[in-house]
Motif scaffolding. Sequence first.
Motif, short mmCIF file in Angstrom:
data_model
loop_
_atom_site.label_atom_id
_atom_site.label_comp_id
_atom_site.label_asym_id
_atom_site.label_seq_id
_atom_site.Cartn_x
_atom_site.Cartn_y
_atom_site.Cartn_z
N TYR A 65 31.29 39.21 32.41
CA TYR A 65 32.53 39.83 31.82
C TYR A 65 33.62 39.02 32.31
O TYR A 65 33.67 38.82 33.47
N TRP A 66 34.77 38.60 31.67
CA TRP A 66 35.80 37.85 32.25
C TRP A 66 36.94 38.52 31.48
O TRP A 66 37.38 39.06 30.40
N HIS A 67 37.92 38.33 32.58
CA HIS A 67 39.40 38.86 32.26
C HIS A 67 40.43 37.74 32.56
O HIS A 67 40.23 36.86 33.39
N TYR A 68 41.59 37.59 31.75
CA TYR A 68 42.65 36.88 32.01
C TYR A 68 43.59 37.57 32.86
O TYR A 68 43.96 38.64 32.62
N THR A 69 44.10 37.13 34.04
CA THR A 69 44.73 37.83 34.93
C THR A 69 46.01 37.07 35.32
O THR A 69 45.80 35.81 35.20
N PHE A 70 46.86 37.98 35.85
CA PHE A 70 48.30 37.20 36.60
C PHE A 70 48.19 38.21 37.68
O PHE A 70 48.73 39.20 37.72
N ALA A 71 47.69 37.57 38.71
CA ALA A 71 47.75 38.08 39.96
C ALA A 71 49.10 38.87 40.48
O ALA A 71 49.03 39.65 41.28
N LEU A 72 50.09 38.23 40.31
CA LEU A 72 51.41 38.79 40.51
C LEU A 72 52.06 39.89 39.88
O LEU A 72 52.98 40.57 40.15
N ASP A 73 51.23 40.27 38.89
CA ASP A 73 51.60 41.61 38.02
C ASP A 73 50.78 42.75 38.37
O ASP A 73 49.59 42.63 38.16
N LYS A 74 51.37 43.64 39.20
CA LYS A 74 50.62 44.68 39.56
C LYS A 74 49.78 45.52 38.33
O LYS A 74 48.98 46.01 38.59
N LYS A 75 50.45 45.76 37.33
CA LYS A 75 50.14 46.59 35.97
C LYS A 75 48.84 45.67 35.71
O LYS A 75 47.96 46.60 35.16
N CYS A 76 49.16 44.39 35.52
CA CYS A 76 47.73 43.96 35.03
C CYS A 76 46.48 43.94 36.04
O CYS A 76 45.41 44.10 35.43
N ILE A 77 46.85 43.79 37.43
CA ILE A 77 45.67 43.94 38.37
C ILE A 77 45.20 45.32 38.14
O ILE A 77 43.82 45.57 38.29
N GLU A 78 46.08 46.37 38.18
CA GLU A 78 45.66 47.90 38.21
C GLU A 78 44.60 48.25 36.95
O GLU A 78 43.74 48.70 37.14
N THR A 79 45.20 47.37 35.75
CA THR A 79 44.31 47.90 34.59
C THR A 79 43.12 47.04 34.63
O THR A 79 41.95 47.70 34.26
N VAL A 80 42.82 45.60 34.90
CA VAL A 80 41.70 45.00 35.18
C VAL A 80 40.78 45.55 36.12
O VAL A 80 39.45 45.78 35.73
#
Length: 406
Positions: free
Chosen positions: A373-388
């Motif tokens: 399973y893969w995700h595209y992530t933006f580690a500086l974005d809290k909401k992105c990391i929370e969702t992932v």
Amino acid sequence: MTPMSTQDNEFEAENQSICQRAFKNCLNSREKNYFPDPSDPGFEQMIKILVVGPGDSGKSTILKQMRIIHDKNYSNEECRRYKPVIIQNIFDSITRLVEAMNLFNISFNNKENATNYQTVQEGFKILKSGDLNDWHKNSKNYRNAIKSIWEDKSIQHCFDNRNLFYLMDSTEYFMTNLDRISSAQYLPILDDILRVRQPTTAIQEYTFKISGSYFLFVDVGGQRSERRKWINCFENVTCLLFVASLSDYDLKMTKDELRSSNSNEHEEVNRMRDGVDLFKTLINWKKKIYTPAGKNSHKPKAVEVLLFDKCSIVLFLNKEDLFEEKFRRSSLKQCFRDYQETNSVEQAKQFVAYKFVEVDDSLRNNSHGRDIYWHYTFALDKKCIETVVASVKDRILKFMIESMRL
């Protein structure tokens, strides 16, 4: 396969003094707060996630975000401990930019910056010796010298071509915030802490309680010289979380990185290719297990099995924002010659994802291969990391339930 969603670092060794100690203090202060109560019913069922990937891929940044999401913010004292690391990052970045002028056979546009650079070199030398008082006394002078160098047209030319040498992703951010950082009252804020760059040189463990379940994240050093330590962490792993940088496709490994891993320092190694090769090595790693001796044999029979065959495998393709920014000006063919040029960022990202997933050797024997399973992530974005992370948690628990049914 399922989607869920050079410059040589000659001064690298010297940079481990005051900043390395400060960074370890930050880690130690957090670990005391993260260790769970053994009497908690969920402690025995702790889920171990091994976090691996190349150096500078963003593993530590993701774990910092998780601390904020699932635990608490940084105290003033913890923030203060990051100050010398941030100052070192600034000196390090401006030094790399100045030295990069040799690559392009250019010199300062503003001749006064030659003197300013001498000031910077003197300050950097004192900082690396462990003396932060010099910065406190002369921060205004250093700030003015660094700002003048940063604004020089020749330095900006180097910055625009930073894919040809190593430069921290946070360089522009710290230069933009130099006035605030150089003030006498400066206390690092969360954005500063998330962007600070300090290689992980020891195995670090972080425990988070997520929706009633304990997750033990084991963060290992991504630099080539640190990878020999990983095998000590391979036991009882529930999930292999591999973090790679999407934006590394046009970057080369530095001579220092190659030298520290006993590789040919004159070899040109693409950073993303190194990530793909590392991912291939890990997911196809085999171990020997021994079955009991049979009636006609006195010796146990050795059988090779995949080390992470019973693990959930998750791939984070991080730094999505940097990839999208450079995609228009830098071709993906620099890493993958079989890439067909397209104007679609999404298609390009998916191409990279498949390049990672296709190295699974089980695809040769099984048309479907393993579920990666893969995700595209933006580690500086809290909401992105929370969702992932929420999605990954659900996937891991589902994987554990399915495994128990087999």
